[in-house]
Design an enzyme around this catalytic site. Structure first.
Site, PDB file in Angstrom:
ATOM      1  N   GLY A 151       0.832  -1.205   0.000  1.00 28.91           N
ATOM      2  CA  GLY A 151       0.000   0.000   0.000  1.00 28.91           C
ATOM      3  C   GLY A 151       0.861   1.247   0.000  1.00 28.91           C
ATOM      4  O   GLY A 151       1.733   1.398   0.851  1.00 28.91           O
ATOM      5  N   HIS A 157      10.897  37.087   0.656  1.00 30.12           N
ATOM      6  CA  HIS A 157      12.051  36.507  -0.045  1.00 30.12           C
ATOM      7  C   HIS A 157      13.230  36.416   0.912  1.00 30.12           C
ATOM      8  O   HIS A 157      13.502  37.373   1.632  1.00 30.12           O
ATOM      9  CB  HIS A 157      12.421  37.398  -1.232  1.00 30.12           C
ATOM     10  CG  HIS A 157      13.627  36.935  -1.980  1.00 30.12           C
ATOM     11  ND1 HIS A 157      13.609  35.833  -2.803  1.00 30.12           N
ATOM     12  CD2 HIS A 157      14.899  37.411  -1.999  1.00 30.12           C
ATOM     13  CE1 HIS A 157      14.814  35.658  -3.318  1.00 30.12           C
ATOM     14  NE2 HIS A 157      15.618  36.590  -2.835  1.00 30.12           N
TER      15      HIS A 157
HETATM   16  P1  NAI Z   1      -4.853   4.490   1.978  1.00 35.34           P
HETATM   17  O1  NAI Z   1      -6.222   4.085   1.646  1.00 35.34           O
HETATM   18  O2  NAI Z   1      -4.474   5.926   1.943  1.00 35.34           O
HETATM   19  O3  NAI Z   1      -3.819   3.753   0.996  1.00 35.34           O
HETATM   20  C1  NAI Z   1      -3.822   2.362   0.830  1.00 35.34           C
HETATM   21  C2  NAI Z   1      -3.195   2.010  -0.505  1.00 35.34           C
HETATM   22  O4  NAI Z   1      -3.120   0.598  -0.587  1.00 35.34           O
HETATM   23  C3  NAI Z   1      -3.995   2.479  -1.698  1.00 35.34           C
HETATM   24  O5  NAI Z   1      -3.148   3.237  -2.544  1.00 35.34           O
HETATM   25  C4  NAI Z   1      -4.445   1.176  -2.355  1.00 35.34           C
HETATM   26  O6  NAI Z   1      -4.498   1.264  -3.759  1.00 35.34           O
HETATM   27  C5  NAI Z   1      -3.389   0.188  -1.901  1.00 35.34           C
HETATM   28  N1  NAI Z   1      -3.847  -1.203  -1.866  1.00 35.34           N
HETATM   29  C6  NAI Z   1      -5.010  -1.670  -1.372  1.00 35.34           C
HETATM   30  N2  NAI Z   1      -5.070  -3.007  -1.509  1.00 35.34           N
HETATM   31  C7  NAI Z   1      -3.902  -3.395  -2.066  1.00 35.34           C
HETATM   32  C8  NAI Z   1      -3.348  -4.652  -2.442  1.00 35.34           C
HETATM   33  N3  NAI Z   1      -4.020  -5.782  -2.245  1.00 35.34           N
HETATM   34  N4  NAI Z   1      -2.121  -4.691  -2.995  1.00 35.34           N
HETATM   35  C9  NAI Z   1      -1.423  -3.529  -3.180  1.00 35.34           C
HETATM   36  N5  NAI Z   1      -1.891  -2.332  -2.849  1.00 35.34           N
HETATM   37  C10 NAI Z   1      -3.126  -2.248  -2.291  1.00 35.34           C
HETATM   38  O7  NAI Z   1      -4.545   3.832   3.406  1.00 35.34           O
HETATM   39  P2  NAI Z   1      -3.378   3.985   4.453  1.00 35.34           P
HETATM   40  O8  NAI Z   1      -2.136   4.547   3.864  1.00 35.34           O
HETATM   41  O9  NAI Z   1      -3.302   2.648   5.109  1.00 35.34           O
HETATM   42  O10 NAI Z   1      -3.948   5.050   5.472  1.00 35.34           O
HETATM   43  C11 NAI Z   1      -5.190   4.840   6.153  1.00 35.34           C
HETATM   44  C12 NAI Z   1      -5.889   6.167   6.396  1.00 35.34           C
HETATM   45  O11 NAI Z   1      -5.150   6.954   7.319  1.00 35.34           O
HETATM   46  C13 NAI Z   1      -5.996   6.963   5.115  1.00 35.34           C
HETATM   47  O12 NAI Z   1      -7.261   7.553   5.016  1.00 35.34           O
HETATM   48  C14 NAI Z   1      -4.949   8.023   5.269  1.00 35.34           C
HETATM   49  O13 NAI Z   1      -5.262   9.203   4.579  1.00 35.34           O
HETATM   50  C15 NAI Z   1      -4.915   8.229   6.777  1.00 35.34           C
HETATM   51  N6  NAI Z   1      -3.591   8.699   7.152  1.00 35.34           N
HETATM   52  C16 NAI Z   1      -3.260   9.964   6.888  1.00 35.34           C
HETATM   53  C17 NAI Z   1      -1.995  10.431   7.142  1.00 35.34           C
HETATM   54  C18 NAI Z   1      -1.657  11.821   6.796  1.00 35.34           C
HETATM   55  O14 NAI Z   1      -2.545  12.615   6.550  1.00 35.34           O
HETATM   56  N7  NAI Z   1      -0.389  12.181   6.739  1.00 35.34           N
HETATM   57  C19 NAI Z   1      -0.978   9.580   7.730  1.00 35.34           C
HETATM   58  C20 NAI Z   1      -1.411   8.235   7.929  1.00 35.34           C
HETATM   59  C21 NAI Z   1      -2.686   7.828   7.654  1.00 35.34           C
END
Ligand code: NAI
Length: 468
Positions: free
Chosen positions: A187, A445
């Site tokens: 992911g 700047h």
């Molecule tokens: P996410 O939903 O953002 O990303 C998961 C990724 O995994 C996606 O790109 C998807 O296409 C991929 N994926 C899914 N199944 C897969 C598979 N079988 N094989 C390969 N790739 C696959 O989820 P994530 O990164 O786990 O984060 C969870 C939540 O927490 C999200 O909504 C995220 O925005 C939030 N979060 C936000 C942060 C920030 O704002 N900096 C930091 C950490 C989390």
């Protein structure tokens, strides 16, 4: 006076189930508006963001950045030698940051006279929650309104068993006692890219596997490509458009097989394929609350299908971001207090992935804008032309999208610390500024913020430090 166990509490104005970002923001605002509030939390007030998410991961990212600063010191004419990362000391620093904020938050909650019940709550009607308290007793809280804010947990897929040793989630990754030699990350969303960034700086061999064609696939494609290039330069390997098939234990760690047969061996597999809502066995459906794939359905005012019940945060199908939870919590508290409230414009929420380099955006991507019928014009300002970016040695870009002859509809950035620049871009898009109006504003700047000004100058047809 404390309520004796096993007896109903006096009716309060609001009971909040879950003390994370969404829940505690609602509790604080409701108390500020004069409501009596009980908040139920089974773990620690502060929730995922404070204890297992935003805050501890950003502390790790800061330690990682410090590694890079030491390694690159010679580039700035400073002699220094990187020795090693002391992970227990990193964890101590991270925990101290969390502990300090936790103390501050609990003090704030107490000062607003919010009663916190330490235990597991269960919805028993549209106006009551039963709490299994830590001491084994139960207590029922009656309230004029109930707010569901039970958040989310890392999700997996069928056949991918998380053993918390070799196949881990971000929760496990935060508590590790040693740095892995090699990791496969499944992911490439925010969690995957942030841990890839940390572990690579700490010296691990990292491979990211993403099913979609790009890293951070929901971002503007050009931002994804800049991140991919930067990660490649950092030696972070990428398997894009690759689907996971299976993971098996080996003597040393894990073997991950992708569809098509390619295998990757590593010490660990981090599963970062999204987070799912916590809504099971909590009495939600029995109380008449409509769920959809486990998420609680709400209207634009975060009200559920039961008028006396609202829901906020990761539990509802909006952006899973702490700052969205805060905004939703405040909205609910103000609505209940009878104030005029405006639905949240989710397009206008800033999004930041805090990897090195950072990726930040607000508003629409070109793809979404075109799907919605906009005729899009754009300008990109390469950070190579920005003095401060050169001084810091960071690469990246600021891209601005506007509707033709209309306002700015999206800003997309890549580079070190661009997360700090997105706040200005947020004002620009949310106030629907015209590129020419922003071009009039003078940026200090030399700062990275000039890149935002320069991109708007370019879009207004009068580029300064970029080619037309
Ligand atoms: P996410 O939903 O953002 O990303 C998961 C990724 O995994 C996606 O790109 C998807 O296409 C991929 N994926 C899914 N199944 C897969 C598979 N079988 N094989 C390969 N790739 C696959 O989820 P994530 O990164 O786990 O984060 C969870 C939540 O927490 C999200 O909504 C995220 O925005 C939030 N979060 C936000 C942060 C920030 O704002 N900096 C930091 C950490 C989390």
């Amino acid at each position: 006076m404390t309520q004796p166990a096993d007896t109903p509490a006096a009716r309060v104005d609001l009971v909040v189930l879950g003390g994370g970002s969404g829940g505690y923001a609602a509790a604080l605002r409701a108390a500020e508006l004069g409501m009596t509030v009980v908040m139920i939390e089974k773990d620690k007030v502060g929730g995922t963001c404070l204890h297992r998410g935003c805050i501890p991961t950003k502390a790790l990212l800061h330690s990682a950045e410090t590694v890079e600063v030491i390694k690159e010191a010679a580039q700035f004419g400073v002699n220094g030698t990187f020795e090693s990362v002391d992970l227990p000391a990193v964890n101590k620093y991270k925990d101290k940051v969390v502990e300090g904020l936790y103390k501050g938050l609990t003090g704030l909650v107490k000062s607003r006279k919010i009663e916190v019940l330490q235990g597991t709550g269960r919805l028993t009607s549209g106006t009551s929650v039963e709490v299994a308290l830590e001491d084994g007793s139960t207590r029922t809280v009656e309230a004029g309104h109930v707010l569901l804010a039970t958040g989310s947990v890392p999700r997996s897929i069928p056949g991918l068993e998380i053993d918390h040793q070799r196949v881990i989630t971000s929760d496990d990754a935060l508590g590790m006692g040693s740095i892995p030699g090699s990791v496969v990350i499944l992911g490439a969303g925010a969690i995957g890219c942030e841990f890839a960034s940390v572990w690579r700086s700490f010296g691990a061999e990292v491979t990211i596997v993403e099913a979609l064609p790009h890293l951070v696939p929901l971002e503007e494609e050009s931002s994804s490509k800049l991140l991919e290039r930067a990660f490649r330069k950092r030696g972070i390997k990428q398997e894009l458009g690759a689907r996971f098939e299976k993971v098996e234990p080996t003597d040393e760690g894990v073997r991950v097989t992708l569809e098509g047969g390619k295998t990757l061996e590593a010490d660990l597999l981090l599963v970062a394929i999204g987070r799912g809502p916590v809504s099971k066995d909590l009495g939600y459906e029995q109380a008449g609350v409509t769920l959809n794939r486990g998420f609680v359905e709400v209207d634009a005012y975060c009200q559920t299908s039961v008028p006396t019940i609202s829901a906020v945060g990761d539990l509802i199908p909006t952006l899973q971001l702490a700052h969205v939870g805060f905004a939703e919590g405040i909205l609910v508290a103000e609505r209940l207090a009878g104030l005029a409230v405006t639905p949240i414009d989710y397009d206008g929420v800033p999004r930041v992935t805090y990897s090195s380099p950072e990726v930040a955006s607000v508003g629409l991507t070109r793809k979404v804008a075109e799907e919605r019928g906009y005729e899009v014009v754009e300008a990109t300002y390469d950070l190579a032309g920005n003095g401060k970016a050169r001084i810091l040695g960071t690469a990246g870009a600021v891209k601005v999208l506007a509707s033709k002859d209309g306002p700015v509809i999206g800003v997309h950035m890549v580079g070190e610390r661009v997360g700090e620049l997105i706040a200005e871009a947020q004002l620009i898009t949310n106030w629907e500024a015209l590129p020419g109006e922003v071009a009039q504003l003078i940026h200090p700047h030399p700062t990275m913020s000039e890149a935002v000004g320069e991109a708007h100058l370019a879009l207004a047809g009068k580029p300064l430090h970029s080619h037309s």
